[in-house]
Design a protein around this motif. Structure first.
Motif, mmCIF file in Angstrom:
data_model
loop_
_atom_site.group_PDB
_atom_site.id
_atom_site.type_symbol
_atom_site.label_atom_id
_atom_site.label_comp_id
_atom_site.label_asym_id
_atom_site.label_seq_id
_atom_site.Cartn_x
_atom_site.Cartn_y
_atom_site.Cartn_z
ATOM 1 N N ALA A 22 0.746 -1.086 -0.066
ATOM 2 C CA ALA A 22 -0.149 0.019 0.074
ATOM 3 C C ALA A 22 0.712 1.269 -0.017
ATOM 4 O O ALA A 22 1.752 1.450 0.817
ATOM 5 C CB ALA A 22 -0.843 -0.021 1.296
ATOM 6 N N ASP A 44 -0.869 7.419 0.294
ATOM 7 C CA ASP A 44 -2.369 7.426 0.000
ATOM 8 C C ASP A 44 -3.337 7.665 1.140
ATOM 9 O O ASP A 44 -2.910 7.154 2.363
ATOM 10 C CB ASP A 44 -2.633 5.993 -0.822
ATOM 11 N N THR A 92 -10.526 3.631 -0.781
ATOM 12 C CA THR A 92 -10.392 3.108 -2.070
ATOM 13 C C THR A 92 -9.288 3.589 -2.799
ATOM 14 O O THR A 92 -8.641 4.778 -2.514
ATOM 15 C CB THR A 92 -11.559 3.613 -3.113
ATOM 16 N N GLU A 93 -8.644 3.105 -3.917
ATOM 17 C CA GLU A 93 -7.551 3.517 -4.583
ATOM 18 C C GLU A 93 -8.130 4.370 -5.923
ATOM 19 O O GLU A 93 -9.394 4.382 -6.008
ATOM 20 C CB GLU A 93 -6.774 2.254 -5.263
ATOM 21 N N TRP A 94 -7.287 5.186 -6.344
ATOM 22 C CA TRP A 94 -7.507 5.881 -7.502
ATOM 23 C C TRP A 94 -8.338 5.297 -8.648
ATOM 24 O O TRP A 94 -7.485 3.962 -9.072
ATOM 25 C CB TRP A 94 -6.435 6.777 -8.102
ATOM 26 N N ARG A 139 -11.108 8.928 -5.727
ATOM 27 C CA ARG A 139 -10.903 8.028 -4.617
ATOM 28 C C ARG A 139 -11.769 8.531 -3.369
ATOM 29 O O ARG A 139 -12.132 9.510 -3.316
ATOM 30 C CB ARG A 139 -9.695 7.794 -4.048
ATOM 31 N N SER A 187 -13.097 8.134 0.736
ATOM 32 C CA SER A 187 -12.789 7.636 2.145
ATOM 33 C C SER A 187 -13.918 8.244 3.016
ATOM 34 O O SER A 187 -14.596 9.080 3.023
ATOM 35 C CB SER A 187 -11.134 8.046 2.595
#
Length: 210
Positions: free
Chosen positions: A61, A65, A69-71, A193, A195
């Motif tokens: 990871a 970040d 979620t990821e991009w 993304r 969060s």
């Protein structure tokens, strides 16, 4: 050698002497073999020590970040932090801020963060009729908040060049829609993304491919 010294007769001493000579000769050869054996034995443990050197890899990871979620540009399903005991969530305000490399849209709640779905939609619509909604910008990102009671969306700060408009889309079957108008330089959906933190849902929209 001890057994040779224990022989008392003269003949025995002669035999013992001869035997000692033979033992001496054979002992030299035995030392070489033993030495060779020790070298082989010392090599084997070295190989065994090297085998466990492969250690499990980390989670990979990125350290910079944000949690969540990821991009990407695909639909994102997010879980809230409430169990429904305190009743439906209420959206208090929405803020839009520009950061280094991305713009941030923060949806803040008075109670628990609700379950949510975020997705690009073209054309943008919400509700049973599916009537298209026009927003400023050439892309529309829709955030659906599950289990809501209030339709009002309060935008507490001025929109940015990347996010020129945020608008409430109304409630349909307990789901409040919030539309984010996005001005994409290339005219294509930009990576984003999602969060959750401190009673809010955070949507980051990248200025370009990260």
């Amino acid at each position: 050698m001890t057994r040779v010294q224990s022989v008392r007769s003269g003949a025995g001493r002669v035999v013992a002497a001869a035997g000692a000579a033979l033992l001496l000769v054979s002992g030299c050869g035995g030392d070489e073999d033993a030495a060779g054996g020790r070298e082989d034995a010392s090599a084997s443990p070295t190989e065994e020590v090297e085998e466990p050197e492969s250690t499990p890899a980390g989670d990979g990871a990125p350290a910079d970040d944000a949690p969540g979620t990821e991009w990407g540009t695909d639909v994102v399903h997010g879980d809230g932090d409430g169990d429904g005991a305190a009743g439906p969530s209420e959206l208090a305000e929405v803020t839009v801020t520009e950061d280094d490399g991305f713009d941030r849209v923060a949806l803040e709640f008075t109670g628990a963060v609700p379950d949510h779905i975020t997705t690009y939609m073209d054309p943008l619509a919400h509700g049973g009729l599916g009537t298209p909604v026009e927003l400023a910008g050439d892309q529309a990102l829709k955030v659906v908040l599950v289990g809501m009671v209030e339709e009002t969306v309060n935008v507490a700060s001025e929109p940015t060049a990347l996010v020129p408009e945020v608008r409430g889309l109304g409630i349909f079957e307990g789901e409040l829609g919030v539309g984010l108008g996005i001005e994409s330089p290339a005219g294509e959906p930009l990576p984003y993304r999602v969060s959750t933190e401190d009673q809010r849902i955070v949507v980051d929209i990248a200025h370009a491919e990260p």
